[in-house]
Design a protein around this motif. Structure first.
Motif, PDB file in Angstrom:
ATOM      1  N   GLY A  36       0.958  -0.804  -0.251  1.00 52.30           N
ATOM      2  CA  GLY A  36       0.036  -0.101   0.065  1.00 52.30           C
ATOM      3  C   GLY A  36       1.263   1.221  -0.142  1.00 52.30           C
ATOM      4  O   GLY A  36       2.404   1.270  -0.148  1.00 52.30           O
ATOM      5  N   THR A  37       0.642   2.085   0.333  1.00 49.08           N
ATOM      6  CA  THR A  37       0.951   3.544   0.234  1.00 49.08           C
ATOM      7  C   THR A  37       1.464   4.389   1.467  1.00 49.08           C
ATOM      8  O   THR A  37       2.724   5.203   1.161  1.00 49.08           O
ATOM      9  N   ARG A  38       1.703   3.465   2.370  1.00 48.13           N
ATOM     10  CA  ARG A  38       2.213   4.441   3.824  1.00 48.13           C
ATOM     11  C   ARG A  38       3.415   3.451   4.080  1.00 48.13           C
ATOM     12  O   ARG A  38       4.126   4.688   4.155  1.00 48.13           O
ATOM     13  N   VAL A  39       4.107   2.486   3.621  1.00 49.38           N
ATOM     14  CA  VAL A  39       5.603   1.854   3.577  1.00 49.38           C
ATOM     15  C   VAL A  39       6.202   3.224   2.775  1.00 49.38           C
ATOM     16  O   VAL A  39       6.940   3.468   2.776  1.00 49.38           O
ATOM     17  N   PRO A  40       6.095   3.194   1.500  1.00 48.31           N
ATOM     18  CA  PRO A  40       6.306   4.159   0.467  1.00 48.31           C
ATOM     19  C   PRO A  40       6.897   5.030   1.264  1.00 48.31           C
ATOM     20  O   PRO A  40       7.821   5.789   0.796  1.00 48.31           O
ATOM     21  N   LEU A  41       6.100   6.189   1.609  1.00 48.94           N
ATOM     22  CA  LEU A  41       5.492   7.340   2.125  1.00 48.94           C
ATOM     23  C   LEU A  41       6.560   7.387   3.155  1.00 48.94           C
ATOM     24  O   LEU A  41       7.271   9.072   3.317  1.00 48.94           O
ATOM     25  N   LEU A  42       6.382   7.038   3.947  1.00 49.53           N
ATOM     26  CA  LEU A  42       8.057   5.911   5.118  1.00 49.53           C
ATOM     27  C   LEU A  42       9.218   6.153   4.689  1.00 49.53           C
ATOM     28  O   LEU A  42      10.244   7.104   5.286  1.00 49.53           O
ATOM     29  N   LEU A  43       9.132   6.085   3.746  1.00 46.99           N
ATOM     30  CA  LEU A  43      11.063   5.791   3.135  1.00 46.99           C
ATOM     31  C   LEU A  43      10.921   6.933   2.545  1.00 46.99           C
ATOM     32  O   LEU A  43      12.159   7.697   2.356  1.00 46.99           O
ATOM     33  N   GLY A  44       9.897   7.418   2.138  1.00 46.16           N
ATOM     34  CA  GLY A  44       9.988   8.852   1.372  1.00 46.16           C
ATOM     35  C   GLY A  44      10.602  10.333   3.037  1.00 46.16           C
ATOM     36  O   GLY A  44      11.407  10.768   3.097  1.00 46.16           O
ATOM     37  N   ALA A  45       9.954   9.850   4.010  1.00 43.07           N
ATOM     38  CA  ALA A  45      10.210  10.741   5.252  1.00 43.07           C
ATOM     39  C   ALA A  45      12.324  10.839   4.859  1.00 43.07           C
ATOM     40  O   ALA A  45      12.918  11.867   5.771  1.00 43.07           O
ATOM     41  N   VAL A  46      12.502   8.990   5.308  1.00 42.80           N
ATOM     42  CA  VAL A  46      13.686   8.802   5.290  1.00 42.80           C
ATOM     43  C   VAL A  46      14.995   9.684   4.363  1.00 42.80           C
ATOM     44  O   VAL A  46      15.698  10.075   4.930  1.00 42.80           O
ATOM     45  N   SER A  47      14.511   9.245   3.481  1.00 39.58           N
ATOM     46  CA  SER A  47      15.037   9.798   2.620  1.00 39.58           C
ATOM     47  C   SER A  47      15.350  11.738   2.740  1.00 39.58           C
ATOM     48  O   SER A  47      16.226  12.222   1.908  1.00 39.58           O
ATOM     49  N   TYR A  48      14.144  12.482   2.944  1.00 36.68           N
ATOM     50  CA  TYR A  48      14.612  13.976   3.645  1.00 36.68           C
ATOM     51  C   TYR A  48      15.706  13.745   4.330  1.00 36.68           C
ATOM     52  O   TYR A  48      16.611  15.399   4.584  1.00 36.68           O
ATOM     53  N   LEU A  49      16.344  12.966   5.228  1.00 34.36           N
ATOM     54  CA  LEU A  49      17.124  12.925   5.845  1.00 34.36           C
ATOM     55  C   LEU A  49      18.094  14.135   5.769  1.00 34.36           C
ATOM     56  O   LEU A  49      19.728  13.768   5.574  1.00 34.36           O
ATOM     57  N   SER A  50      18.503  13.011   3.958  1.00 38.03           N
ATOM     58  CA  SER A  50      20.234  13.328   2.729  1.00 38.03           C
ATOM     59  C   SER A  50      20.516  14.557   3.311  1.00 38.03           C
ATOM     60  O   SER A  50      21.364  15.271   3.306  1.00 38.03           O
ATOM     61  N   LEU A  51      19.165  15.210   2.787  1.00 39.14           N
ATOM     62  CA  LEU A  51      19.377  16.822   3.340  1.00 39.14           C
ATOM     63  C   LEU A  51      20.120  17.601   3.915  1.00 39.14           C
ATOM     64  O   LEU A  51      21.055  18.305   4.103  1.00 39.14           O
ATOM     65  N   VAL A  52      19.547  17.185   5.327  1.00 41.46           N
ATOM     66  CA  VAL A  52      20.090  17.847   6.847  1.00 41.46           C
ATOM     67  C   VAL A  52      21.499  17.584   6.687  1.00 41.46           C
ATOM     68  O   VAL A  52      22.259  18.335   7.333  1.00 41.46           O
ATOM     69  N   ALA A  53      22.231  16.352   5.897  1.00 41.96           N
ATOM     70  CA  ALA A  53      23.663  15.974   6.130  1.00 41.96           C
ATOM     71  C   ALA A  53      24.210  16.757   5.291  1.00 41.96           C
ATOM     72  O   ALA A  53      25.290  16.937   6.029  1.00 41.96           O
ATOM     73  N   ALA A  54      23.666  16.878   3.781  1.00 39.74           N
ATOM     74  CA  ALA A  54      24.265  17.580   2.773  1.00 39.74           C
ATOM     75  C   ALA A  54      24.629  18.880   3.743  1.00 39.74           C
ATOM     76  O   ALA A  54      25.424  19.285   3.632  1.00 39.74           O
ATOM     77  N   GLY A  55      23.108  19.565   4.705  1.00 40.58           N
ATOM     78  CA  GLY A  55      23.758  21.554   5.206  1.00 40.58           C
ATOM     79  C   GLY A  55      24.762  21.077   6.200  1.00 40.58           C
ATOM     80  O   GLY A  55      25.770  22.176   6.304  1.00 40.58           O
ATOM     81  N   LEU A  56      24.643  19.156   6.866  1.00 35.15           N
ATOM     82  CA  LEU A  56      25.865  19.570   8.001  1.00 35.15           C
ATOM     83  C   LEU A  56      27.696  19.332   7.054  1.00 35.15           C
ATOM     84  O   LEU A  56      28.607  20.131   8.143  1.00 35.15           O
ATOM     85  N   LEU A  57      27.141  18.508   6.447  1.00 37.11           N
ATOM     86  CA  LEU A  57      28.821  17.794   5.870  1.00 37.11           C
ATOM     87  C   LEU A  57      29.394  19.172   4.806  1.00 37.11           C
ATOM     88  O   LEU A  57      30.580  19.155   4.626  1.00 37.11           O
ATOM     89  N   VAL A  58      28.832  19.636   4.332  1.00 37.41           N
ATOM     90  CA  VAL A  58      29.568  20.846   2.622  1.00 37.41           C
ATOM     91  C   VAL A  58      30.228  21.967   2.980  1.00 37.41           C
ATOM     92  O   VAL A  58      29.799  22.412   3.911  1.00 37.41           O
TER      93      VAL A  58
END
Length: 413
Positions: free
Chosen positions: A163-185
């Motif tokens: 169904g849709t809930r699992v992919p939407l929760l995985l999508g939420a995790v994917s946005y943490l990559s932007l936080v990591a980039a902000g801290l590391l770049v």
């Protein structure tokens, strides 16, 4: 213009590209999951176009604000704040059931994207030397495109299983990559750097309309997207209903165009390094846009979804090449201090044209079949490309006249 002057920071390029790729995967994972959920629930073209409009409108409406934010606010702060907000929004979206709430959350998710897109796009030229920009741009585009390739395919698999809930929760995790980039770049723009630069040299007087070549480039891309953009609404009905394919096949087929974009980015990055003439970049880009439209037209004739793969792969190659040329033109011709605005304006023009296509696609599906509409989009796109030949020629001629005059003025008396 201004690029980094010491050496290219490839670690920063890789970090930014990784963040763009992972978050792009999340964007397409969420969008495709919701689109498939609507189609499976029996929703029509208007419902799908409404969802796509909600995901696009903030990128257009907020471009004047987000472009200035990208130029004036510390890029690290923006990436961390936007990534955190998008992750939280996606979690809420996974548990939302009311259609109005879902649409509102999709629009909020797109607001974060409206911030991060110009931030990352404007950062990349600062990370590298001018001669490395085509390669860095291709790497950044490849990462985003691979994310866009993985997202629909992953959504097709996950929606069918969970169904849709699992992919939407995985999508939420994917946005943490932007936080990591902000801290590391390490490379940063905006904040105190922008304030100091403005105090030293004054605010950049850049305006898109003052550059005829860029004006025609942005207008050409927007016009072609407007002509063929309805395909984004029609394709799910064409592949799933007309061609009778599963959600998994839908994800894989739509990913073939995205894979072509990756191949095209690297193929044409080498060409771009050899094209010092901006007019040649613009003219070649128009030819590639024509290739995209031709692929759409040919795809209307296929009897099965599997035959779409090679056609859309070639269309994606042309799309990827045009993207490289567009990014390079913006980086070459826009002052560094104004690049956030420039990329936001370009994105708004493209997304605004796409919105028109989404709306038209939803309306036309009520009165015509998907195959007929796909063919119509291809024909409309090719007609637009032909109509653009005159404006492109005039802009290139004007550019070369100005260049010759400047060269003559620089010669010693």
């Amino acid at each position: 213009m201004s690029f980094t002057t010491v050496e290219s920071r490839w670690l920063d390029v890789w970090l930014a590209a990784t963040a763009r790729g992972v978050s792009s995967c999340g964007n397409f994972l969420v969008a495709t999951a919701l689109t498939l959920a609507l189609q499976s629930a029996g929703a029509g073209g208007l419902a799908v176009s409404g969802l796509l409009l909600a995901a696009t409108l903030p990128l257009v409406a907020l471009a004047p604000l987000t472009g200035r934010l990208a130029d004036r606010v510390d890029s690290r702060v923006l990436l961390i704040a936007a990534g955190t907000g998008q992750g939280a929004t996606c979690v809420a979206l996974a548990y939302a059931t009311d259609p109005v709430v879902v649409i509102a959350l999709v629009a909020l998710l797109a607001t974060g994207l409206a911030v991060t897109q110009p931030v990352i796009s404007a950062l990349v030229p600062v990370m590298v030397l001018p001669e490395d920009l085509p390669r860095a741009g291709a790497l950044n585009q490849t990462a985003g495109t691979l994310g866009a390739l993985a997202g629909p395919a992953l959504a097709g698999l996950l929606v069918g299983q969970f169904g849709t809930r699992v992919p939407l929760l995985l999508g939420a995790v994917s946005y943490l990559s932007l936080v990591a980039a902000g801290l590391l770049v390490r490379t940063r723009r905006g904040g105190r750097r922008a304030t100091a630069r403005t105090a030293a040299v004054g605010a950049p007087p850049w305006r898109l309309r003052r550059d005829p070549l860029l004006t025609v480039m942005v207008g050409s891309v927007a016009a072609v997207i407007g002509a063929v953009g309805a395909v984004n609404v029609i394709e799910v009905f064409f592949i799933r209903e007309t061609l009778g394919s599963s959600t998994t096949v839908y994800g894989l087929v739509t990913g073939s165009w995205t894979l072509g974009i990756v191949l095209g980015a690297w193929l044409f990055a080498r060409v771009a390094r050899r094209l010092a003439d901006d007019g040649a970049l613009l003219g070649t880009g128009l030819v590639l846009l024509g290739g995209c439209c031709l692929a759409v037209l040919v795809s209307a004739a296929v009897p099965s979804a599997s035959l779409l793969v090679p056609i859309w792969l070639l269309g994606g190659v042309a799309n990827g090449g045009n993207n490289v040329f567009d990014q390079l033109l913006l980086a070459r011709r826009v002052p560094e201090a104004a690049r956030g605005r420039a990329f936001a304006v370009f994105g708004a023009a493209a997304q605004g044209a796409a919105m028109g296509g989404y709306l038209v696609g939803g309306l036309l599906l009520e009165v015509a079949g998907p195959r007929t509409l796909i063919a119509g989009c291809g024909v409309a796109g090719l007609l637009v490309v032909v109509a653009l030949l005159g404006p492109v020629r005039r802009a290139v001629r004007s550019e070369r006249t100005v260049a010759r005059a400047a060269a003559l003025a620089a010669e010693p008396a």
